[in-house]
Design an enzyme around this catalytic site. Structure first.
Site, PDB file in Angstrom:
ATOM      1  CB  SER D  82       2.320   6.581  -5.802  1.00  0.00           C
ATOM      2  OG  SER D  82       2.077   7.302  -7.129  1.00  0.00           O
ATOM      3  CE  LYS D 157       7.640   2.197  -4.506  1.00  0.00           C
ATOM      4  NZ  LYS D 157       7.018   2.951  -3.578  1.00  0.00           N
ATOM      5  NE  ARG D 189       4.099   1.345 -14.686  1.00  0.00           N
ATOM      6  CZ  ARG D 189       5.398   2.816 -14.315  1.00  0.00           C
ATOM      7  NH1 ARG D 189       6.221   3.308 -13.898  1.00  0.00           N
ATOM      8  NH2 ARG D 189       4.577   3.047 -15.437  1.00  0.00           N
ATOM      9  CB  SER D 227       4.231   1.711  -6.922  1.00  0.00           C
ATOM     10  OG  SER D 227       2.825   2.562  -6.895  1.00  0.00           O
ATOM     11  NE  ARG D 321       0.631  11.120 -10.771  1.00  0.00           N
ATOM     12  CZ  ARG D 321       2.364  10.598 -10.951  1.00  0.00           C
ATOM     13  NH1 ARG D 321       2.443   9.491 -11.406  1.00  0.00           N
ATOM     14  NH2 ARG D 321       2.814  11.928 -11.620  1.00  0.00           N
ATOM     15  CB  SER D 340      -0.825   4.855  -9.145  1.00  0.00           C
ATOM     16  OG  SER D 340       0.848   4.281  -9.675  1.00  0.00           O
ATOM     17  CB  ALA D 343      -3.217   1.292 -15.601  1.00  0.00           C
ATOM     18  CD  GLN D 346      -1.296  -1.767 -13.184  1.00  0.00           C
ATOM     19  OE1 GLN D 346      -0.735  -0.385 -12.229  1.00  0.00           O
ATOM     20  NE2 GLN D 346       0.056  -2.044 -13.315  1.00  0.00           N
TER      21      GLN D 346
END
Lengths: 363, 363, 363, 363
Positions: D82, D157, D189, D227, D321, D340, D343, D346
């Site tokens: 990342s 990824k 993502r 990612s 970040r 990273s 999100a 996530q």
């Protein structure tokens, strides 16, 4: 009537010394100002506050000189500022004035200006048919009122909104075209351009074109220049053209650049304004110039790749303004140009509009 | 000898498909490659790693095709990459090849290329007389070895260093010209340019000019193009010119732009290469072009302010590359140009060098 | 006397609705405002005009409510705005008011505020002993006038200059410490910090320390917070501390962060203000907080490399403000923090100052 | 089996000296490397080529030491990099190794790792149910194969595409979820996260959730870290957890941050790993940490506005970040963190996942 344009450089977005000196010396009658268009120091994106800053400072100055409040000034005079003077471009503003003219009209066409405003708009109005129709009606009204015979340039400044504004409207049951603030600016510029195109017959006037917004780029206006900014909540419309009902020494021409490197169209246009076919005009002849540009959507320019649409560090609009602005500056021999990105429906994909005001060759 | 140039677009900094296809088809003999110059996708500043990435990928490819290790390839072939393809510019690399030519030389001058390397340098060497002298000696050697009669372009890629490198050297008792990494790149480009100028008699050869580095901008070379990058530790020198000892269909010309808008000089130069005096060249004639540019130090261009030196968001080099690159692209009708900022002592303040390789009009 | 602080969020740099409502509701007496400190939306670098924009809007508002012109307001009240609300930080301004207090003083120490201005300065004055001495004299005067017993925070806003200003002064025979606008801001912050240090006995008062400016970073003030901006031409000084001559429910404490990760010092400080030793304070207790920070000069933080000093895309100040601001916000449970980069001589290399105003635990 | 992790700082994206030394000293057996996760110097957006650069350099090194080609290495070992080490963060990579272990398993749970790959994907696959299902299947397979009992971290990824790739697929009759390259990374993502959630029962396994992609943020995985990058064309899946079938001294824990300032969750988690409840851990205990974060969509953090979503100069991911990375670094006393942005699904809106590998307190 007689139109004039006055261009002033600025050291920073609060620098109104140029107009102040011109008013105080009598060169400009503050009460004759009908519109101001300019380029400021910011990034030209959502978080560009230099446009509002200069608007405030100019409206205070004009208010002081005309005995009105700054708010009253802003309600009557469109202040259209685009941020971003990348590369060789120079921050400045151009003041349009209209004066009564004792001379008999009816001779050669001269520069003519009309102005109109739409009602205020909400985030959820942006990019919709309602915005298209409101713009079209305002353009038509401005043309009629100013008796403009040949339209060469229509500048619209529409409202932009921050995320907070957008979400608030959305929570009130009015869904926006998108909740991304930058993207919504794009929707607004697109709808305004199609509104201009509708008023001028460049797209069919009798059918809704909302579905074409940011989708069908074959529909566009060849004279539209759209901006959007958080500092206005209605759409401000300025129409500039030629009319035998007006007098004065100025003329305007425009053309469509077919892509970012289309210098042939620029050269042809300046020759229509009476300039010789040299690679660069003699200095001092341009009174004002207005340019729209945009990164070509297929990622290519004349077959070679460009990187503007993949760049996470510099916004695509900053890239293309710097490039097309430099090309125009090199031909016009002038860096005080209004160059604005986001040319959705304001010329073909990858190209854009350029309009130049200069002294009439016969004047 | 016979020189040739081959230009390839890249989709990303690891894209060596163009050269690979050319080698595999026999269009290029990998053993005849003497230098590679190009523009990559990065920002062109200290933290631009796209230059090293492409260098690695090309040296692996050439190594595979010539039976050498990538390290051995990099020791023999200068890879000069400048980051930053702002605006309309297009990422690419140009491969220079030299082949023996059975034809008798001695006719018309043709494109000629010489290459040389200096010893490795430390951070504390950068910007000093030692760097100036080393460059001058290398340029002189390259000219002599290649029997170049008219020098039109000298590209030097010198080392750049990260803060960690600089501080380590400083702690070892060797003070750098500055401990700012970006500023040290500037010192390096300046010293290299004065080294070229010394070799070519553009500054007096018999006196030290270290004191002029980044101070006296009246001293400059009109053919120098300097880059700096962390991926090299010595200075790589490429001299390109014309020579009757060489054969082939290519020619090179150069000129000095007196400022960012000096298109007259570009037009005069391309006419010396045999092109007609149109505002834009016909497509496909340019084989390669190399440009240096820099924001004018007094903050003005032809009397109007620019904002490049006050911008905290976009580095001044990115601004000026995008602007001058677009102007050159609009004239040359080509966006695959090597446009590099940081033109210290590589032309007058605010101007820079442009060199173009094209097919000889008589060829 | 009795000091109070009032903090307001802003939607954009022209948003003065918070103070307006507070004045109109009677919560704030506009005539009692002595200073305003805040964070605006810009980049915090030379071309950040959001500081001036908010200053103008606030001075218009306060002027309207106190019957003075905006200019007169700005001459009497320091407006210290730092641009850049990276990451979780929130744009806001804090209004300091001072009111007469009928209660007998002499009890517990309470928050105390003093304000002073130096004479206007030219670009060539910045970073010189003259600036150091002027600041020291102003700090001493402010402390004496406000009878401050314990100094915890000294904010100075000094002038910054564009390249045009610098070059004009230079042409008049007054050489600047540097002709780089951003670097000159750094010189100014450094000289101001050393002026504060001189006034407070942190550096020897009897010798010139100009030679230490940006060179000897072992000299610093532990309470100084320096800003620089183009919108002021004199140095504005605000001293905040504790005094038994003042009354009211507020207290201030400060500490020095030894590096960017020094949370132990922050936790110890907030416990001196009466907070429990939890990882995060309960919400709503912080009245205002002021932080200086800077990227460590050796390129390391606790042994691991950072990239802030090599980054050509994001200025080092924007990086470190976002990082240290987030750390402080996570402990203070508050994002409306004044976090300012450029901590030259305002704490140890890589560290900085943090001061917090909160309700006194006994109040 | 026995898992180990080895973390190495990098000076630049080609710096593989750390792993090289470890292999050459025998500390790491190159044939036991099963995955590499790291942070590189780039911007972490579409035009970040530092990820591919480090991947190439590491795969060359590992290939040399294991007698395989770099391509073969990349097919077997996921390299998940990342870009973006904003603020205090430090560029680094973490090497995961798996070795046979003579010791009898069945005691305390130890760190366990599983790896899987999906088939290659086209731009038009991204963000669709097909991607969700492929990820879910791979996660399930990796868990089963590695006999993982408690899943704490799933890194995927996925592929990203440039505009050219997207348009080419579109022209072939396969419409993408969006033709904006950065936005398509977001779709990818999101779909990967929902795939992880499906495999782990965090969303219903028996119904299609494509309609929820980037729309219904109440659906998310609490252990997923996604990612996307242009350097891969399939999805690489790494599952990390605890298992009694594995041995070794390491443990992993994870938690969900409810918003960017949620330090309470981090403190609770590190105490589960056996650390004392201090504001900052003692140095040197963290072996690796993985964090996802995202700017809160309503533009607020704990009631105060943030500016991350309106910023045209710095991408929102770079902002968040830098902020969340600094907060985590201040608690973990370590800046070599994998942080990273992006999100989507996530963790809750504005929050994210954090997982930490450390020595088991009992080990």
């Amino acid at each position: 009537m007689r139109a004039d344009v006055h261009r002033f450089s600025i050291a920073d977005p609060s620098d109104v010394s140029g107009l102040k000196a011109a008013i105080d010396s009598g060169a400009i009658d503050a009460s004759q100002i009908v519109a101001v268009i300019g380029k400021t120091h910011g990034n030209g994106l959502v978080n560009d506050y230099t446009r509002g800053y200069l608007t405030l400072c100019l409206s205070i100055l004009i208010g002081e000189r005309t005995g009105r409040s700054p708010e009253a000034v802003r309600e009557k005079i469109p202040f259209v500022f685009s941020g971003g003077v990348e590369g060789v471009l120079s921050p400045h503003y151009t003041v349009f004035t209209v004066a009564p003219d004792g001379a008999a009209a009816g001779g050669e066409p001269a520069l003519a200006i009309g102005v109109a405003f739409t009602a205020p708009m909400r985030p959820s109005d942006i990019g919709r048919q309602a915005q298209i129709d409101a713009i079209a009606a305002s353009v038509t009204a401005a043309i009629a009122e100013a008796a403009i015979e040949e339209v060469h340039f229509v500048q619209v400044k529409g409202p932009a909104f921050t995320l907070a504004d957008i979400l608030e409207d959305q929570r009130s049951g009015r869904p926006p075209a998108t909740d991304n603030p930058g993207k919504l600016m794009s929707f607004g510029r697109a709808a305004c351009a199609l509104g201009v195109a509708k008023a001028l017959g460049e797209v069919p006037a009798d059918k809704a074109v909302e579905a074409a917004v940011l989708k069908d780029f074959s529909l566009y206006s060849s004279v539209a220049s759209m901006s959007a900014g958080v500092e206005v909540d209605c759409n401000e419309v300025i129409v500039v053209g030629m009319s035998r009902a007006w007098s004065g020494p100025l003329a305007i021409e425009h053309t469509t650049m077919t892509d970012a490197l289309d210098v042939a169209s620029i050269h042809a246009m300046v020759q229509r304004l009476g300039f010789s076919p040299a690679p660069q005009m003699e200095a001092g002849r341009v009174r004002a110039a207005f340019i729209k540009c945009e990164a070509q959507r297929d990622g290519l320019i004349r077959g070679r790749p460009h990187t503007m649409l993949n760049d996470g560090d510099i916004n695509e609009q900053r890239h293309i303004r710097g490039a097309v602005g430099a090309i125009a500056a090199s031909i016009l021999n002038d860096t005080g140009l209004f160059v604005s990105g986001g040319a959705e429906h304001q010329g073909p994909d990858g190209g854009g509009m350029i309009a130049v005001i200069a002294d009439r060759p016969d004047a």
